[in-house]
Design a protein around this motif. Structure first.
Motif, PDB file in Angstrom:
ATOM      1  N   ALA A  14       0.845  -1.200   0.000  1.00 32.88           N
ATOM      2  CA  ALA A  14       0.000   0.000   0.000  1.00 32.88           C
ATOM      3  C   ALA A  14       0.879   1.248   0.000  1.00 32.88           C
ATOM      4  O   ALA A  14       1.938   1.275   0.611  1.00 32.88           O
ATOM      5  CB  ALA A  14      -0.902   0.007   1.236  1.00 32.88           C
ATOM      6  N   TYR A  15       0.425   2.264  -0.711  1.00 34.53           N
ATOM      7  CA  TYR A  15       1.139   3.543  -0.707  1.00 34.53           C
ATOM      8  C   TYR A  15       0.842   4.276   0.594  1.00 34.53           C
ATOM      9  O   TYR A  15      -0.295   4.323   1.051  1.00 34.53           O
ATOM     10  CB  TYR A  15       0.691   4.413  -1.878  1.00 34.53           C
ATOM     11  N   ARG A  16       1.864   4.847   1.188  1.00 37.78           N
ATOM     12  CA  ARG A  16       1.685   5.596   2.431  1.00 37.78           C
ATOM     13  C   ARG A  16       1.273   7.032   2.112  1.00 37.78           C
ATOM     14  O   ARG A  16       1.836   7.657   1.215  1.00 37.78           O
ATOM     15  CB  ARG A  16       2.993   5.604   3.234  1.00 37.78           C
ATOM     16  N   PRO A  17       0.310   7.580   2.853  1.00 38.56           N
ATOM     17  CA  PRO A  17      -0.069   8.978   2.624  1.00 38.56           C
ATOM     18  C   PRO A  17       1.089   9.911   2.959  1.00 38.56           C
ATOM     19  O   PRO A  17       1.894   9.629   3.852  1.00 38.56           O
ATOM     20  CB  PRO A  17      -1.257   9.197   3.562  1.00 38.56           C
ATOM     21  N   SER A  18       1.194  10.985   2.218  1.00 44.49           N
ATOM     22  CA  SER A  18       2.219  12.024   2.428  1.00 44.49           C
ATOM     23  C   SER A  18       3.637  11.513   2.216  1.00 44.49           C
ATOM     24  O   SER A  18       4.588  12.074   2.735  1.00 44.49           O
ATOM     25  CB  SER A  18       2.090  12.653   3.815  1.00 44.49           C
ATOM     26  N   HIS A  19       3.789  10.435   1.459  1.00 48.56           N
ATOM     27  CA  HIS A  19       5.101   9.924   1.094  1.00 48.56           C
ATOM     28  C   HIS A  19       5.183   9.855  -0.431  1.00 48.56           C
ATOM     29  O   HIS A  19       4.192  10.030  -1.124  1.00 48.56           O
ATOM     30  CB  HIS A  19       5.328   8.531   1.695  1.00 48.56           C
ATOM     31  N   ALA A  20       6.363   9.573  -0.946  1.00 45.01           N
ATOM     32  CA  ALA A  20       6.568   9.548  -2.393  1.00 45.01           C
ATOM     33  C   ALA A  20       6.441   8.153  -2.980  1.00 45.01           C
ATOM     34  O   ALA A  20       6.886   7.903  -4.097  1.00 45.01           O
ATOM     35  CB  ALA A  20       7.946  10.127  -2.710  1.00 45.01           C
ATOM     36  N   ASP A  21       5.818   7.229  -2.256  1.00 43.13           N
ATOM     37  CA  ASP A  21       5.721   5.850  -2.728  1.00 43.13           C
ATOM     38  C   ASP A  21       5.075   5.750  -4.119  1.00 43.13           C
ATOM     39  O   ASP A  21       5.577   5.051  -4.998  1.00 43.13           O
ATOM     40  CB  ASP A  21       4.910   5.004  -1.744  1.00 43.13           C
ATOM     41  N   TYR A  22       3.960   6.433  -4.316  1.00 43.55           N
ATOM     42  CA  TYR A  22       3.251   6.338  -5.589  1.00 43.55           C
ATOM     43  C   TYR A  22       4.099   6.886  -6.740  1.00 43.55           C
ATOM     44  O   TYR A  22       4.246   6.241  -7.781  1.00 43.55           O
ATOM     45  CB  TYR A  22       1.910   7.071  -5.518  1.00 43.55           C
ATOM     46  N   THR A  23       4.656   8.079  -6.556  1.00 37.31           N
ATOM     47  CA  THR A  23       5.435   8.678  -7.649  1.00 37.31           C
ATOM     48  C   THR A  23       6.699   7.870  -7.934  1.00 37.31           C
ATOM     49  O   THR A  23       7.099   7.719  -9.093  1.00 37.31           O
ATOM     50  CB  THR A  23       5.799  10.140  -7.340  1.00 37.31           C
ATOM     51  N   TYR A  24       7.306   7.318  -6.902  1.00 39.52           N
ATOM     52  CA  TYR A  24       8.477   6.462  -7.083  1.00 39.52           C
ATOM     53  C   TYR A  24       8.095   5.244  -7.915  1.00 39.52           C
ATOM     54  O   TYR A  24       8.788   4.867  -8.872  1.00 39.52           O
ATOM     55  CB  TYR A  24       9.005   6.036  -5.711  1.00 39.52           C
ATOM     56  N   ASP A  25       6.973   4.611  -7.561  1.00 36.77           N
ATOM     57  CA  ASP A  25       6.501   3.430  -8.273  1.00 36.77           C
ATOM     58  C   ASP A  25       6.194   3.765  -9.731  1.00 36.77           C
ATOM     59  O   ASP A  25       6.530   3.007 -10.647  1.00 36.77           O
ATOM     60  CB  ASP A  25       5.265   2.870  -7.565  1.00 36.77           C
TER      61      ASP A  25
END
Length: 199
Positions: free
Chosen positions: A93-104
């Motif tokens: 799961a992507y963490r809120p307020s982190h760059a996980d989604y954009t990194y992925d």
């Protein structure tokens, strides 16, 4: 002109930087780098990450007897409090307020342990490079660089004479704001936001 390449992941073995363009015959010590790394390391107060890292810099190339060689300077810092297993439950799961989604989206792979390159831990290399840049500016221009916090969460420092701010004024509180009264308000605001669970 300096060119820096930072490397390493938040919960990997090491993080660091390669700095190209450092002039030769410049005196730089490990302590010149360590001073700024000590300012950024986690676990110093209740308003920063509780992670415990010594952030001890090791200069592995470009320096001989504390004198630069004109070749790329490599500075590495070991991750001693790396805990990649802490992130196993949130790896899907992507963490809120982190760059996980954009990194992925950019790399088509998710750095699962602590955000990988999109972690605040990545700033170790940038801080080390900045410390080297400060040494260069001091050597060639007799210039001093002093950075400080001006605003946090809508609370803004006032009556700061930028020409008179010293490093000791900045280091006098955990927020690193030379306006002591506003620094107290900023610290309280950060603690309130943390209690709310707002990342």
């Amino acid at each position: 002109l300096l060119k820096i390449t930072t490397w390493g992941e938040s919960h990997g073995g090491t993080v660091g930087v390669v700095i190209d363009g450092v002039p030769p015959r410049l005196n730089i010590t490990q302590q010149d780098i360590q001073r700024d790394l000590d300012r950024r390391k986690p676990g110093q107060s209740s308003i920063v990450s509780p992670r415990r890292e010594s952030d001890e810099a090791s200069i592995t190339s470009g320096l001989q007897s504390n004198v630069t060689l004109g070749t790329p300077l490599t500075i590495l810092v070991a991750n001693k409090d790396a805990r990649p297993k802490d992130y196993e439950k949130i790896s899907m799961a992507y963490r809120p307020s982190h760059a996980d989604y954009t990194y992925d989206q950019k790399y088509q792979i998710l750095a699962q342990s602590g955000g990988g390159r999109s972690s605040a831990r990545e700033t170790v290399g940038r801080v080390a490079a900045g410390a080297v840049a400060k040494c260069i500016l001091r050597h060639f221009l007799n210039a001093e660089v002093v950075g400080y916090v001006v605003e946090v969460g809508g609370i803004r420092a006032e009556n700061i004479d930028t020409h008179k701010v010293t490093e000791s004024m900045v280091e006098s509180n955990v927020v690193r704001c030379p306006d002591a009264e506003k620094a107290k308000e900023m610290e309280a605001r950060i603690k309130d936001i943390r209690k709310e669970g707002d990342s």
